[in-house]
Enzyme design. Structure first.
Site, PDB file in Angstrom:
ATOM      1  N   CYS A 148      44.641 -32.755  -8.438  1.00 29.38           N
ATOM      2  CA  CYS A 148      43.661 -32.198  -7.519  1.00 29.38           C
ATOM      3  C   CYS A 148      44.406 -31.200  -6.638  1.00 29.38           C
ATOM      4  O   CYS A 148      45.164 -31.589  -5.758  1.00 29.38           O
ATOM      5  CB  CYS A 148      43.019 -33.288  -6.664  1.00 29.38           C
ATOM      6  N   CYS A 206      43.165 -31.112  -2.604  1.00 27.24           N
ATOM      7  CA  CYS A 206      43.551 -32.171  -1.663  1.00 27.24           C
ATOM      8  C   CYS A 206      44.429 -33.157  -2.401  1.00 27.24           C
ATOM      9  O   CYS A 206      45.618 -32.998  -2.445  1.00 27.24           O
ATOM     10  CB  CYS A 206      42.329 -32.821  -1.021  1.00 27.24           C
ATOM     11  N   SER A 207      43.948 -34.178  -2.922  1.00 28.45           N
ATOM     12  CA  SER A 207      44.666 -35.094  -3.821  1.00 28.45           C
ATOM     13  C   SER A 207      43.716 -36.189  -4.262  1.00 28.45           C
ATOM     14  O   SER A 207      44.047 -37.356  -4.219  1.00 28.45           O
ATOM     15  CB  SER A 207      45.918 -35.669  -3.166  1.00 28.45           C
ATOM     16  N   CYS A 208      42.506 -35.775  -4.673  1.00 29.51           N
ATOM     17  CA  CYS A 208      41.510 -36.726  -5.151  1.00 29.51           C
ATOM     18  C   CYS A 208      42.077 -37.559  -6.287  1.00 29.51           C
ATOM     19  O   CYS A 208      42.847 -37.052  -7.115  1.00 29.51           O
ATOM     20  CB  CYS A 208      40.280 -35.986  -5.670  1.00 29.51           C
TER      21      CYS A 208
END
Lengths: 98, 109, 227
Positions: free
Chosen positions: C120, C123-125
């Protein structure tokens, strides 16, 4: 009625926007192929403001060839990248459908 | 929302001086406070005070500027505090006072 | 006791030493609760949930798909719904309409011709209900920026080298979908039970930076001698 069918070639718009969006800069102006449909969702631009009456659009999965995304791609020609886009961020690619 | 301001809050910058500098190891085990902080971030987002996505983006930008010299695993805590301060949800005085109280309690136990 | 530690080698969180970040976290949480930004009950529930989730859900989905073609078909067609068959409901615990909420779960099947990798960039989903908390490296700009642009180099750093006829397909989860990779079942696992198979489907194989092996489970210490 969805604008794009699976298999359509599409280009990601290079629009400027002040609002929260989730269209990555590295995809702007790039052309790929629609490989799947996603459900209709509230678009991120309206979601960030928590608008109850926000715009819902169909979403698409677009697959790009990595060599089309990065000028100096160091992997292999058959490598790809997929991401999801709201219909409003896509336009038909020049040259029409494949 | 506009990007976070690159403000230096002494109460937050001071944590590094107190804690000591050390680069973040890739395979370090996380400390209990990190689990607590993560739950706090989820609550802040869920109940509306600080959206997760905004906070993560701020972690990226502030992590390259204001908090560039802090270990990566501490940035969520610093940026969460930073944004709450910036939005006036808490004041610097409140935070500093509370931290002094917590620290004193931990030292005496 | 001195409250300043100026030497570079001083550990940030040595056992018994007060962590400044522990102090900061406690202060933030206490103030936030006092100001009504959330309740202690809210916090307790998220702590419980975080401790409960882990990659075992994802491992179970893959192991069952390897054994049951019908299940595999359902999983690939509708990951969100099929997760319920192993007790994972994607709309619980958050279930609210915040922008960072996931709502749709898709399992990406690896084949001899296609290797999937998830990232991601924005963001860092991460598919937490099936994989638990994201590893630290997954959340770093270092991984997120490089995985989309230099995926084969990133995989090589994890020790994974793919043949020239295998397409590396990177999935950047920038919207509401969450992804997990279904790796191919490795050789040497004929006749195994679902539990045995689940044990070799590690977190990293479901992100796409590793391949499962018949002789490796995640709970085994790297320096353990063979049994």
């Amino acid at each position: 009625m969805r604008r794009f069918a699976i298999g359509d070639r599409v280009t990601v718009r290079d629009a400027t926007t002040l609002f929260h969006h989730r269209t990555q800069s590295y995809t702007r102006g790039r052309t790929g192929v629609v490989v799947d449909h996603r459900p209709e969702w509230l678009i991120p631009e309206d979601e960030a403001w928590q608008r109850e009456d926000g715009r819902v659009e169909p979403f698409y999965v677009v697959r790009f060839n990595q060599i089309d995304l990065w000028p100096d791609y160091t992997g292999l020609e058959l490598d790809t990248l997929e991401s999801e886009f709201a219909e409003g961020w896509l336009v038909p690619a020049e040259g029409g459908r494949r | 929302m506009s990007p976070p301001r690159n403000t230096h809050y002494p109460v937050l910058m001071g944590t590094l001086r107190k804690a000591g500098k050390r680069p973040s190891e890739p395979d370090r085990a996380s400390a209990p406070w990190e689990a607590n902080l993560q739950a706090t971030c989820e609550c802040l987002s869920w109940r509306g005070a600080l959206d997760n996505l905004e906070r993560r983006r701020a972690e990226d930008t502030l992590g390259e500027t204001t908090y560039a010299h802090f270990p990566a695993h501490t940035r969520a805590a610093l940026v969460t505090a930073h944004l709450l301060l910036e939005r006036g949800r808490i004041s610097e005085h409140e935070l500093e006072t509370r931290m002094n109280q917590v620290r004193a309690r931990l030292q005496s136990s | 006791m001195s409250t300043t530690h100026d030497h570079d080698h001083a550990p940030i969180e040595a056992a018994g030493e007060i962590s400044e970040f522990d102090v900061l976290e406690t202060a933030i949480r206490g103030l936030a609760i006092e100001k009504g930004l959330f309740s202690p009950e809210d916090h307790r529930r998220f702590m419980e949930w975080a401790q409960r989730i882990g990659p075992h859900g994802g491992s179970r989905l893959v192991a069952r798909a390897w054994l049951d073609p019908g299940f595999k078909q359902r999983l690939l067609a509708d990951g969100t719904e099929t997760s319920k068959e192993i007790g994972i409901d994607w709309l619980d615990p958050t279930g609210t309409g915040t922008p960072s909420d996931f709502t749709y779960f898709y399992v990406l099947e690896n084949t001899p011709k296609v290797h999937n990798l998830i990232v991601c960039t924005l963001c860092s989903c991460y598919p937490r209900p099936v994989l638990g908390q994201a590893p630290e490296w997954y959340k770093t700009p270092h991984y997120r920026r490089r995985a989309v642009r230099w995926p084969r180099e990133v995989l090589a750093e994890f020790g994974l080298h793919l043949a020239a006829d295998v397409e590396v397909r990177v999935h950047d989860s920038n919207q509401k979908s969450r992804f997990m990779v279904m790796p191919m079942r490795p050789e040497g696992t004929e006749g195994w039970t679902e539990d045995q198979l689940a044990a070799i489907v590690t977190r990293d194989t479901m992100i796409g930076v590793a391949l499962p092996r018949a002789d490796w489970t995640a709970d085994r210490s790297p320096v353990a001698t063979s049994r």
